[in-house]
Design a protein around this motif. Structure first.
Motif, PDB file in Angstrom:
ATOM      1  N   UNK A 220      11.385  18.689  12.448  1.00  0.00           N
ATOM      2  CA  UNK A 220      12.520  19.578  12.184  1.00  0.00           C
ATOM      3  C   UNK A 220      12.443  20.741  13.177  1.00  0.00           C
ATOM      4  N   UNK A 221      13.524  20.918  13.967  1.00  0.00           N
ATOM      5  CA  UNK A 221      13.551  21.956  15.009  1.00  0.00           C
ATOM      6  C   UNK A 221      14.432  23.115  14.563  1.00  0.00           C
ATOM      7  N   UNK A 222      13.908  24.311  14.765  1.00  0.00           N
ATOM      8  CA  UNK A 222      14.666  25.533  14.529  1.00  0.00           C
ATOM      9  C   UNK A 222      14.391  26.492  15.684  1.00  0.00           C
ATOM     10  N   UNK A 223      15.327  26.555  16.635  1.00  0.00           N
ATOM     11  CA  UNK A 223      15.139  27.386  17.823  1.00  0.00           C
ATOM     12  C   UNK A 223      13.980  26.876  18.654  1.00  0.00           C
ATOM     13  N   UNK A 224      12.988  27.739  18.895  1.00  0.00           N
ATOM     14  CA  UNK A 224      11.797  27.361  19.661  1.00  0.00           C
ATOM     15  C   UNK A 224      10.682  26.828  18.755  1.00  0.00           C
ATOM     16  N   UNK A 225      10.992  26.686  17.473  1.00  0.00           N
ATOM     17  CA  UNK A 225       9.981  26.269  16.498  1.00  0.00           C
ATOM     18  C   UNK A 225      10.190  24.806  16.113  1.00  0.00           C
ATOM     19  N   UNK A 226       9.089  24.046  16.072  1.00  0.00           N
ATOM     20  CA  UNK A 226       9.113  22.667  15.596  1.00  0.00           C
ATOM     21  C   UNK A 226       8.133  22.530  14.437  1.00  0.00           C
ATOM     22  N   UNK A 227       8.621  21.966  13.328  1.00  0.00           N
ATOM     23  CA  UNK A 227       7.753  21.684  12.185  1.00  0.00           C
ATOM     24  C   UNK A 227       7.603  20.184  12.045  1.00  0.00           C
ATOM     25  N   UNK A 228       6.365  19.703  12.088  1.00  0.00           N
ATOM     26  CA  UNK A 228       6.068  18.276  11.999  1.00  0.00           C
ATOM     27  C   UNK A 228       5.602  17.944  10.570  1.00  0.00           C
ATOM     28  N   UNK A 229       6.177  16.871  10.017  1.00  0.00           N
ATOM     29  CA  UNK A 229       5.837  16.440   8.651  1.00  0.00           C
ATOM     30  C   UNK A 229       5.566  14.936   8.638  1.00  0.00           C
ATOM     31  N   UNK A 230       4.885  14.498   7.577  1.00  0.00           N
ATOM     32  CA  UNK A 230       4.780  13.066   7.267  1.00  0.00           C
ATOM     33  C   UNK A 230       5.434  12.856   5.910  1.00  0.00           C
ATOM     34  N   UNK A 231       6.597  12.193   5.915  1.00  0.00           N
ATOM     35  CA  UNK A 231       7.248  11.840   4.649  1.00  0.00           C
ATOM     36  C   UNK A 231       6.507  10.656   4.048  1.00  0.00           C
ATOM     37  N   UNK A 232       5.973  10.842   2.856  1.00  0.00           N
ATOM     38  CA  UNK A 232       5.148   9.812   2.211  1.00  0.00           C
ATOM     39  C   UNK A 232       5.782   9.366   0.899  1.00  0.00           C
ATOM     40  N   UNK A 233       5.914   8.064   0.753  1.00  0.00           N
ATOM     41  CA  UNK A 233       6.450   7.475  -0.476  1.00  0.00           C
ATOM     42  C   UNK A 233       5.406   6.519  -1.045  1.00  0.00           C
ATOM     43  N   UNK A 234       5.067   6.703  -2.305  1.00  0.00           N
ATOM     44  CA  UNK A 234       4.181   5.777  -3.010  1.00  0.00           C
ATOM     45  C   UNK A 234       4.970   5.217  -4.187  1.00  0.00           C
ATOM     46  N   UNK A 235       5.136   3.912  -4.219  1.00  0.00           N
ATOM     47  CA  UNK A 235       5.963   3.258  -5.247  1.00  0.00           C
ATOM     48  C   UNK A 235       5.193   2.100  -5.871  1.00  0.00           C
ATOM     49  N   UNK A 236       5.116   2.079  -7.184  1.00  0.00           N
ATOM     50  CA  UNK A 236       4.415   1.006  -7.902  1.00  0.00           C
ATOM     51  C   UNK A 236       5.346   0.381  -8.924  1.00  0.00           C
ATOM     52  N   UNK A 237       5.449  -0.935  -8.895  1.00  0.00           N
ATOM     53  CA  UNK A 237       6.254  -1.678  -9.862  1.00  0.00           C
ATOM     54  C   UNK A 237       5.317  -2.269 -10.917  1.00  0.00           C
ATOM     55  N   UNK A 238       5.590  -1.958 -12.179  1.00  0.00           N
ATOM     56  CA  UNK A 238       4.708  -2.338 -13.283  1.00  0.00           C
ATOM     57  C   UNK A 238       5.318  -3.518 -14.045  1.00  0.00           C
ATOM     58  N   UNK A 239       4.497  -4.536 -14.309  1.00  0.00           N
ATOM     59  CA  UNK A 239       4.889  -5.718 -15.073  1.00  0.00           C
ATOM     60  C   UNK A 239       4.015  -5.823 -16.312  1.00  0.00           C
ATOM     61  N   UNK A 240       4.506  -6.561 -17.323  1.00  0.00           N
ATOM     62  CA  UNK A 240       3.739  -6.750 -18.556  1.00  0.00           C
ATOM     63  C   UNK A 240       3.816  -8.201 -19.010  1.00  0.00           C
ATOM     64  N   UNK A 241       2.773  -8.654 -19.704  1.00  0.00           N
ATOM     65  CA  UNK A 241       2.677  -9.994 -20.307  1.00  0.00           C
ATOM     66  C   UNK A 241       2.483 -11.074 -19.257  1.00  0.00           C
ATOM     67  N   UNK A 242       2.174 -12.273 -19.747  1.00  0.00           N
ATOM     68  CA  UNK A 242       1.870 -13.394 -18.856  1.00  0.00           C
ATOM     69  C   UNK A 242       3.082 -13.890 -18.079  1.00  0.00           C
ATOM     70  N   UNK A 243       4.288 -13.550 -18.541  1.00  0.00           N
ATOM     71  CA  UNK A 243       5.486 -13.957 -17.803  1.00  0.00           C
ATOM     72  C   UNK A 243       5.974 -12.870 -16.847  1.00  0.00           C
ATOM     73  N   UNK A 244       5.183 -11.819 -16.672  1.00  0.00           N
ATOM     74  CA  UNK A 244       5.449 -10.765 -15.684  1.00  0.00           C
ATOM     75  C   UNK A 244       6.843 -10.164 -15.851  1.00  0.00           C
ATOM     76  N   UNK A 245       7.104  -9.634 -17.032  1.00  0.00           N
ATOM     77  CA  UNK A 245       8.366  -8.913 -17.238  1.00  0.00           C
ATOM     78  C   UNK A 245       8.249  -7.531 -16.604  1.00  0.00           C
ATOM     79  N   UNK A 246       9.214  -7.197 -15.749  1.00  0.00           N
ATOM     80  CA  UNK A 246       9.189  -5.892 -15.093  1.00  0.00           C
ATOM     81  C   UNK A 246       9.562  -4.810 -16.103  1.00  0.00           C
ATOM     82  N   UNK A 247       8.727  -3.778 -16.198  1.00  0.00           N
ATOM     83  CA  UNK A 247       8.983  -2.717 -17.171  1.00  0.00           C
ATOM     84  C   UNK A 247       9.467  -1.426 -16.528  1.00  0.00           C
ATOM     85  N   UNK A 248       8.876  -1.044 -15.405  1.00  0.00           N
ATOM     86  CA  UNK A 248       9.231   0.240 -14.808  1.00  0.00           C
ATOM     87  C   UNK A 248       8.737   0.307 -13.371  1.00  0.00           C
TER      88      UNK A 248
END
Length: 376
Positions: A220-248
């Motif tokens: 992100x640039x603002x004038x003579x200033x630059x700010x460097x970031x790392x956008x990080x996403x952690x996503x987990x899909x949870x299943x339940x039971x032997x038939x793998x029903x997706x819950x959340x």
């Protein structure tokens, strides 16, 4: 006289305050009460029995909570009379007649009743959660600094480690197995690979999840200033039971600052976060994500399909999932009214239930899905 009646009002309300408070509780609970009725004649014994049962049900409903209405009336002169009407504020969902007794004067019936409301809860608070963590999916932008691009594997391991430290979570790590429900549900009895290498199975009532981690560099640039970031996403899909029903699906994300660039290098060094601070930011995000995974699993209702056998209704969940004897469960559909069941026996991976009302047909309940009540 008025002052005396005011004192009576206050005294009565003090004695009745506890039931009033209980009336706000929505939990289902078991109560045992006895109802009595005077015997008028042998010819009216059935009517007397009905009145005794009605009295027992009324007392059970009162034990679940009460509503009090009061009013005053002025009699002759200045005499003030106070009147109170006490009504049950709870519902009787199901009941069973425990015993019946009568003598020459009275008929008595003792019942055990489930009193309260059967409703959905935001979190069931399961006491034991068994979960298998499968292989992660990692995607790293090639512009991410090299030393940061080497951290994702450790972050995934940290999610597993943090979940294992939670007292009510039992973890299995299968980092070399991809979570593919269609493949995992196949019949592997005739698979050479399965016979030689084994298969990963999920039991009824247990969880499985896989995690996707993505990092992308943002400037992100603002004038003579630059700010460097790392956008990080952690996503987990949870299943339940032997038939793998997706819950959340649980997702945590953060924009983590890694560097500031300006016209003066001295200011750059002073304002840019060091590696320790950056690692700490990643660890904080992982901690949040692990807590959200644990919460998603422990709040998922425990349910199972019942199968009728001679000794009761069997379910394929048991002590491993936190079931204990006398725990309550409920079943309802279009053909069967609310039916309360009680756990009468538990094994490691199974349990036996019986209806609270012994007149309920076990064969009619076979094949129905039973949901266990909220854990304390």
């Amino acid at each position: 006289m008025v002052k005396l009646n005011w004192f009576k009002n206050t005294l009565c309300l003090c004695f009745l305050w506890a039931p009033v408070v209980e009336a706000t509780e929505k939990d289902l609970k078991l109560v045992t009460t006895t109802g009595r009725a005077a015997i008028i004649s042998d010819e009216q014994m059935q009517e007397t029995r009905s009145r005794a049962l009605e009295d027992a049900l009324y007392n059970a409903a009162l034990m679940g909570g009460a509503e009090i209405d009061g009013f005053s009336s002025v009699q002759a002169g200045t005499q003030l009379d106070d009147h109170f009407v006490v009504r049950p504020s709870s519902k009787i969902v199901d009941y069973d007649i425990v015993s019946e007794q009568f003598d020459d004067l009275h008929y008595a019936i003792t019942i055990e009743a489930a009193v309260g409301e059967v409703g959905k809860t935001d979190c069931q608070n399961r006491p034991v959660t068994n979960a298998t963590m499968f292989a992660p999916t990692i995607k790293i932008d090639d512009k991410v600094p090299a030393w940061i691009s080497q951290t994702p594997t450790g972050l995934i391991q940290n999610i597993y480690t943090q979940l294992t430290t939670k007292p009510d979570v039992q973890m299995i790590f299968k980092a070399n197995v991809m979570l593919n429900p269609a493949e995992l549900k196949k019949d592997h009895r005739y698979s050479y690979k399965a016979l030689t290498e084994g298969t990963t199975q999920i039991r009824e009532g247990d969880f499985a999840f896989s995690t996707r981690l993505e990092m992308k560099k943002i400037i992100i640039k603002e004038g003579f200033q630059e700010d460097h970031f790392v956008d990080t996403i952690i996503e987990s899909t949870v299943f339940i039971d032997s038939d793998f029903k997706e819950t959340q699906t649980v997702m945590s994300q953060a924009r983590i600052p890694i560097r500031n660039v300006s016209a003066l290098k001295l200011i750059d060094r002073m304002t840019s976060p060091n590696r320790s601070e950056i690692r700490s930011a990643f660890s904080k995000l992982v901690s949040i994500h692990a807590a959200e995974i644990a919460g998603a699993m422990q709040c998922t209702p425990l349910a199972a399909i019942m199968v009728a056998k001679q000794d009761g209704l069997h379910v394929p969940v048991g002590a491993r999932q936190g079931l204990r004897e006398n725990r309550l469960a409920v079943v309802s559909d279009k053909t069967v009214p609310w039916t309360i069941l009680r756990v009468v026996k538990t094994n490691k991976d199974s349990a036996v239930l019986k209806p609270l009302n012994r007149e309920r047909s076990i064969s009619q309940l076979s094949g129905q899905k039973v949901s266990f009540m909220e854990f304390n």
